[in-house]
Design a protein around this motif. Structure first.
Motif, PDB file in Angstrom:
ATOM      1  N   ARG A 141       0.831  -1.374   0.093  1.00 40.18           N
ATOM      2  CA  ARG A 141       0.040  -0.065   0.034  1.00 40.18           C
ATOM      3  C   ARG A 141       0.967   1.116   0.080  1.00 40.18           C
ATOM      4  O   ARG A 141       0.539   2.218  -0.687  1.00 40.18           O
ATOM      5  N   GLU A 144       1.874   2.109  -3.615  1.00 37.26           N
ATOM      6  CA  GLU A 144       0.809   2.866  -4.254  1.00 37.26           C
ATOM      7  C   GLU A 144       0.609   4.452  -3.704  1.00 37.26           C
ATOM      8  O   GLU A 144       0.496   5.217  -4.650  1.00 37.26           O
ATOM      9  N   LYS A 147       3.277   6.423  -5.545  1.00 37.03           N
ATOM     10  CA  LYS A 147       2.788   6.617  -6.665  1.00 37.03           C
ATOM     11  C   LYS A 147       1.774   7.811  -6.883  1.00 37.03           C
ATOM     12  O   LYS A 147       2.029   8.846  -7.753  1.00 37.03           O
TER      13      LYS A 147
END
Ligand SMILES: Nc1ncnc2c1ncn2[C@@H]1O[C@H](COP(=O)(O)OP(=O)(O)OP(=O)(O)O)[C@@H](O)[C@H]1O
Ligand SMILES: [Mg+2]
Length: 152
Positions: A141, A144, A147
């Motif tokens: 996570r 993510e 990003k």
């Protein structure tokens, strides 16, 4: 990832951006000396999470709960004397629960936290209102979230 924030306005923007990205089950660890800006950043993360209540420091309560898009649990573990106390306090239920956890002084209880977490180390910069945020973490996570933060 390192982010330089030149003042309160930029801290607010960054916090809102992170808050927008966060979802149920996410854990955000905030580290940094007294007055680094952990609570200040939490207020903005809360805005991004849709919290409308005024977020205050949970220093004495250790935890404050808010309603946002998802439940928001704001911890400050500075005063925790024995880290194992987090079990007696039922904190682990929050860590594995449906809300977003934001934890000031998280490094104190690091070894008891779930692996999936984002860590923000806040440092004061040269100028009075400047802050340097170092973003680390572990788990999928975290990648993510990073990003998403890197976008635009
Ligand atoms: N760019 C900035 N980002 C965050 N805070 C800033 C910034 N510039 C100045 N400040 C000021 O620094 C102070 C940060 O205080 P804050 O209570 O957020 O720190 P804290 O890390 O939560 O401290 P504590 O460890 O006592 O909980 C506030 O007075 C805030 O206005
Ligand atoms: Mg604080």
């Amino acid at each position: 990832m390192e982010i330089r924030l030149e003042g309160l306005e930029e801290t607010k923007e960054m916090g809102i951006k992170l808050g927008n990205i966060l979802k149920s089950g996410d854990i955000v660890c905030l580290n940094g000396e007294l007055g680094a800006g952990k609570t200040t950043l939490t207020k903005s993360i809360g805005l991004g999470l849709g919290v409308t209540d005024y977020i205050t420091s949970p220093t004495f309560a250790l935890i404050n709960e808010y309603n946002g898009r998802v439940p928001v649990y704001h911890f400050d573990v500075y005063r925790l004397e024995n880290v194992e106390e987090i079990y007696d306090l039922g904190f682990d239920e929050y860590f594995y629960g449906k809300g977003v956890c934001i934890i000031e002084w998280a490094e104190k209880i690091e070894r008891l936290l779930p692996k999936e977490r984002v860590i923000l180390d806040i440092e004061k910069g040269k100028a009075l209102d400047e802050r340097i945020i170092n973003i680390k973490g572990s788990g999928n996570r975290y990648i993510e979230i990073l990003k998403e933060l890197e976008k635009n």
